[in-house]
Design a protein around this motif. Structure first.
Motif, PDB file in Angstrom:
ATOM      1  N   ARG A  62      -9.860   9.756   7.856  1.00 17.86           N
ATOM      2  CA  ARG A  62      -8.886  10.838   8.048  1.00 17.86           C
ATOM      3  C   ARG A  62      -7.618  10.578   7.227  1.00 17.86           C
ATOM      4  NH1 ARG A  62      -9.197  14.602  11.954  1.00 17.86           N
ATOM      5  NH2 ARG A  62     -10.454  13.293  13.342  1.00 17.86           N
ATOM      6  N   GLU A  63      -7.170   9.347   7.273  1.00 17.32           N
ATOM      7  CA  GLU A  63      -5.988   8.936   6.489  1.00 17.32           C
ATOM      8  C   GLU A  63      -6.265   9.057   4.982  1.00 17.32           C
ATOM      9  OE1 GLU A  63      -3.849   4.581   5.664  1.00 17.32           O
ATOM     10  OE2 GLU A  63      -5.148   4.853   7.411  1.00 17.32           O
ATOM     11  N   ASP A  64      -7.462   8.664   4.584  1.00 16.78           N
ATOM     12  CA  ASP A  64      -7.790   8.713   3.155  1.00 16.78           C
ATOM     13  C   ASP A  64      -7.912  10.142   2.645  1.00 16.78           C
ATOM     14  OD1 ASP A  64      -7.701   6.003   2.963  1.00 16.78           O
ATOM     15  OD2 ASP A  64      -9.869   5.683   2.848  1.00 16.78           O
ATOM     16  N   ILE A  65      -8.480  11.032   3.443  1.00 18.97           N
ATOM     17  CA  ILE A  65      -8.582  12.430   3.016  1.00 18.97           C
ATOM     18  C   ILE A  65      -7.195  13.066   2.947  1.00 18.97           C
ATOM     19  CG2 ILE A  65      -9.508  14.707   3.654  1.00 18.97           C
ATOM     20  CD1 ILE A  65     -12.013  13.126   4.749  1.00 18.97           C
ATOM     21  N   ALA A  66      -6.285  12.644   3.831  1.00 15.62           N
ATOM     22  CA  ALA A  66      -4.897  13.110   3.735  1.00 15.62           C
ATOM     23  C   ALA A  66      -4.262  12.646   2.418  1.00 15.62           C
ATOM     24  CB  ALA A  66      -4.080  12.604   4.927  1.00 15.62           C
ATOM     25  N   ILE A 416      -9.170   5.157  -4.614  1.00 18.00           N
ATOM     26  CA  ILE A 416      -8.500   3.975  -4.046  1.00 18.00           C
ATOM     27  C   ILE A 416      -9.232   2.728  -4.548  1.00 18.00           C
ATOM     28  CG2 ILE A 416      -9.915   4.038  -1.930  1.00 18.00           C
ATOM     29  CD1 ILE A 416      -7.456   3.126  -0.363  1.00 18.00           C
ATOM     30  N   ASP A 417      -8.505   1.674  -4.821  1.00 17.63           N
ATOM     31  CA  ASP A 417      -9.139   0.427  -5.262  1.00 17.63           C
ATOM     32  C   ASP A 417     -10.333   0.129  -4.351  1.00 17.63           C
ATOM     33  OD1 ASP A 417      -7.196   0.027  -7.200  1.00 17.63           O
ATOM     34  OD2 ASP A 417      -5.941  -1.207  -5.892  1.00 17.63           O
ATOM     35  N   ASN A 418     -11.515  -0.020  -4.945  1.00 27.56           N
ATOM     36  CA  ASN A 418     -12.677  -0.228  -4.085  1.00 27.56           C
ATOM     37  C   ASN A 418     -13.521  -1.417  -4.537  1.00 27.56           C
ATOM     38  OD1 ASN A 418     -13.966   0.802  -6.318  1.00 27.56           O
ATOM     39  ND2 ASN A 418     -14.718   2.646  -5.331  1.00 27.56           N
ATOM     40  N   GLY A 430      -8.032   2.204  -8.885  1.00 29.61           N
ATOM     41  CA  GLY A 430      -7.598   3.326  -8.067  1.00 29.61           C
ATOM     42  C   GLY A 430      -6.271   3.964  -8.459  1.00 29.61           C
ATOM     43  N   PHE A 431      -6.114   5.213  -8.016  1.00 28.44           N
ATOM     44  CA  PHE A 431      -4.799   5.866  -8.004  1.00 28.44           C
ATOM     45  C   PHE A 431      -3.969   5.315  -6.850  1.00 28.44           C
ATOM     46  CE2 PHE A 431      -6.794   9.867  -9.954  1.00 28.44           C
ATOM     47  CZ  PHE A 431      -6.232   9.653 -11.188  1.00 28.44           C
ATOM     48  N   VAL A 432      -4.670   4.707  -5.884  1.00 25.86           N
ATOM     49  CA  VAL A 432      -4.025   4.176  -4.685  1.00 25.86           C
ATOM     50  C   VAL A 432      -4.333   2.688  -4.602  1.00 25.86           C
ATOM     51  CG1 VAL A 432      -3.941   4.293  -2.154  1.00 25.86           C
ATOM     52  CG2 VAL A 432      -4.241   6.400  -3.489  1.00 25.86           C
ATOM     53  N   SER A 438      -4.223  -6.327   4.740  1.00 31.98           N
ATOM     54  CA  SER A 438      -3.680  -5.392   5.738  1.00 31.98           C
ATOM     55  C   SER A 438      -4.385  -4.043   5.738  1.00 31.98           C
ATOM     56  CB  SER A 438      -2.193  -5.166   5.480  1.00 31.98           C
ATOM     57  OG  SER A 438      -2.014  -4.455   4.258  1.00 31.98           O
ATOM     58  N   GLN A 439      -5.183  -3.765   4.677  1.00 33.86           N
ATOM     59  CA  GLN A 439      -5.818  -2.455   4.454  1.00 33.86           C
ATOM     60  C   GLN A 439      -4.779  -1.334   4.275  1.00 33.86           C
ATOM     61  OE1 GLN A 439      -9.163  -1.559   3.958  1.00 33.86           O
ATOM     62  NE2 GLN A 439      -9.410  -3.752   3.731  1.00 33.86           N
ATOM     63  N   GLN A 440      -3.549  -1.746   3.944  1.00 35.04           N
ATOM     64  CA  GLN A 440      -2.509  -0.746   3.681  1.00 35.04           C
ATOM     65  C   GLN A 440      -2.779  -0.065   2.342  1.00 35.04           C
ATOM     66  OE1 GLN A 440       1.426  -2.366   3.267  1.00 35.04           O
ATOM     67  NE2 GLN A 440       2.432  -0.366   3.270  1.00 35.04           N
ATOM     68  N   ARG A 441      -2.512   1.249   2.290  1.00 33.43           N
ATOM     69  CA  ARG A 441      -2.686   2.041   1.086  1.00 33.43           C
ATOM     70  C   ARG A 441      -1.326   2.449   0.541  1.00 33.43           C
ATOM     71  NH1 ARG A 441      -7.396   1.292   3.626  1.00 33.43           N
ATOM     72  NH2 ARG A 441      -8.975   2.936   3.595  1.00 33.43           N
ATOM     73  N   ARG A 442      -1.151   2.299  -0.788  1.00 33.54           N
ATOM     74  CA  ARG A 442       0.103   2.741  -1.421  1.00 33.54           C
ATOM     75  C   ARG A 442      -0.224   3.432  -2.745  1.00 33.54           C
ATOM     76  NH1 ARG A 442       4.043  -2.416  -1.384  1.00 33.54           N
ATOM     77  NH2 ARG A 442       2.061  -3.442  -1.779  1.00 33.54           N
ATOM     78  N   VAL A 443       0.314   4.619  -2.908  1.00 28.86           N
ATOM     79  CA  VAL A 443       0.036   5.399  -4.117  1.00 28.86           C
ATOM     80  C   VAL A 443       0.708   4.741  -5.323  1.00 28.86           C
ATOM     81  CG1 VAL A 443       0.327   7.653  -5.233  1.00 28.86           C
ATOM     82  CG2 VAL A 443      -0.190   7.526  -2.781  1.00 28.86           C
TER      83      VAL A 443
END
Length: 464
Positions: A62-66, A416-418, A430-432, A438-443
């Protein structure tokens, strides 16, 4: 100079189930060849990071689709995991998987993002591999039934289907060059795997059309233009044969419904043709796609061989050419790959001139960089090199559009970096940015730039 793209152009990125979902042996999912290989040979994986450690899309969808919405994606490609949906390879459907895939499809649609769904991204269920994998025609039919199950379950909402991503990679990696499981070096087995993959593709296309599902079905091919060292006839022939092996072996059946006669004759001459059955030719002809996805990363530069082949060595495409390092080529210094932006234009021009200008889109294009934290400032990766990479490819794509190419969109690898196969997280695409701990995402800066381009359907290139 301003580069304007059509108002309905597809802006987005691509990912896959095995590289993003995680939970690789949980929620009813059975093991794939990647789970097994990591279990057997963890040292084949960068820093021993295996397929369980992905970008946790199963938990953070859900967070990733946002975030996709924030990046102004109007389209996004991912895949369904056969081993999650039908853990035994055939038969009973896993209700947990149906719930998960329904959730992500519905959420994408609710955010205005059109789902592009691929059915196979290198992730052969281990139960199917143990039955012989793509060497076994029974696995072909099991895949076709899996595909039909997906159309039935999700086809009311998914309108863009793809049978395979880069089907040549499991052939090369698993059966020729030993960089994927099962690490076989045997051209004839590789040719059988390639042939059966295209039969599986054609059978899925046949079932899709028979079922009269809405939308369209295609395939995603990594097309790598073969450029000869010189105009010498021997170099030209070397490039021609490389093109037959690495591009036309999948491109011709996907777009024309048949194999190049020259390739068939070459394999026959060297006793490398796979076995075929009556009806195969007619089935392959039914596999012509509605839409072609094009993955483009780098060119292939070749020259004629200047040494004799050891006749005792395994038969290989390289019996007919050598790789050529062109002096002065532009390189991605972090990944070791050549950057040749015009290649994207050459691919689209070739499709227009020799394949009837099919409906297509750039389904992957990307730049992997190691130790990207080096470029972090005030908490954000300043990846100007990625912005330059995308911009220069889009300029050549725009030129192809101006000349009449039927290219409908551009998807970056990746959102996202995968996790990336045996390379794990060595190179980030990734763009993110993903913080593994932490699994934190940052653009990243490139993500913000891409969002502007997508929302404005274009960009201005300022001359220096």
């Amino acid at each position: 100079m301003h580069y304007q793209f059509p108002a309905d152009f597809w802006w987005g990125s691509a990912s896959s189930a095995p590289q993003s979902e995680g939970e690789s042996l949980n929620f009813g999912k059975s093991e794939t060849i990647w789970d097994r290989w990591f279990d057997e040979a963890p040292t084949r994986f960068h820093r021993q990071v295996g397929p369980a450690q992905t970008s946790t899309f199963y938990q953070h969808w859900r967070e990733d689709i946002a975030l996709l919405k924030q990046l102004r994606h109007n389209t996004f490609r991912t895949s369904i995991a056969w081993s999650r949906l039908i853990p035994d390879g055939r038969g009973a459907v896993n209700p947990e998987a149906v719930r998960f895939y329904n959730q992500i499809i519905d959420e994408m649609l609710s955010q205005g993002i059109t789902p592009f769904i691929n059915l196979f991204h290198f992730d052969m269920p281990m139960v199917m591999q143990q039955a012989g994998g793509w060497e076994n025609r029974e696995v072909v039919e099991a895949y076709a039934q899996y595909a039909q199950t997906c159309f039935h379950l999700f086809g009311d909402r998914v309108k863009h289907w793809f049978t395979f991503n880069e089907p040549i990679v499991p052939v090369e990696g698993g059966y020729l060059y030993d960089f994927h499981y099962p690490g076989v070096v045997d051209f004839r087995r590789a040719a059988t795997v390639a042939y059966h993959t295209m039969l599986a593709h054609a059978r899925a296309v046949q079932l899709f059309r028979e079922g009269q599902y809405p939308g369209e079905i295609g395939i995603i091919l990594n097309l790598t233009p073969s450029y000869p060292r010189s105009s010498h006839p021997a170099d030209q022939q070397a490039a021609h044969i490389a093109d037959l092996f690495f591009n036309r072996s999948f491109l011709d059946p996907a777009l024309l419904g048949r194999y190049p006669a020259e390739l068939v004759a070459l394999l026959e001459e060297h006793q490398q043709l796979p076995a075929s059955q009556p009806g195969d030719r007619a089935l392959l002809a039914e596999g012509r796609v509605d839409l072609l996805g094009i993955n483009y990363y780098q060119p292939r530069r070749v020259k004629c061989r200047d040494s004799l082949v050891n006749p005792q060595s395994p038969f290989m495409p390289e019996w007919f050419f050598d790789h050529y390092a062109m002096p002065g080529r532009k390189m991605n210094p972090y990944r070791g790959w050549e950057i040749y932006e015009k290649g994207i234009y050459d691919i689209l021009s070739n499709l227009r001139e020799h394949y009837g200008n099919p409906r297509c889109f750039i389904s992957e294009n990307g730049m992997g960089v190691e130790d990207e934290q080096r470029f972090e400032q005030q908490g954000q990766i300043q990846d100007d090199y990625r912005i330059d990479f995308v911009r220069e490819h889009l300029i050549w794509l725009h030129r192809a559009l101006q000349e009449g190419s039927h290219c409908l969109g551009y998807h970056m690898w990746t959102f996202i970096d995968n996790w990336s196969w045996s390379n794990a997280y060595k190179n980030r695409y990734g763009f993110v940015q993903l913080d593994l701990d932490s699994q934190q995402r940052r653009v990243k800066k490139s993500g913000e730039w891409f969002a502007r381009v997508a929302s404005e359907h274009g960009f201005t290139q300022h001359s220096d």
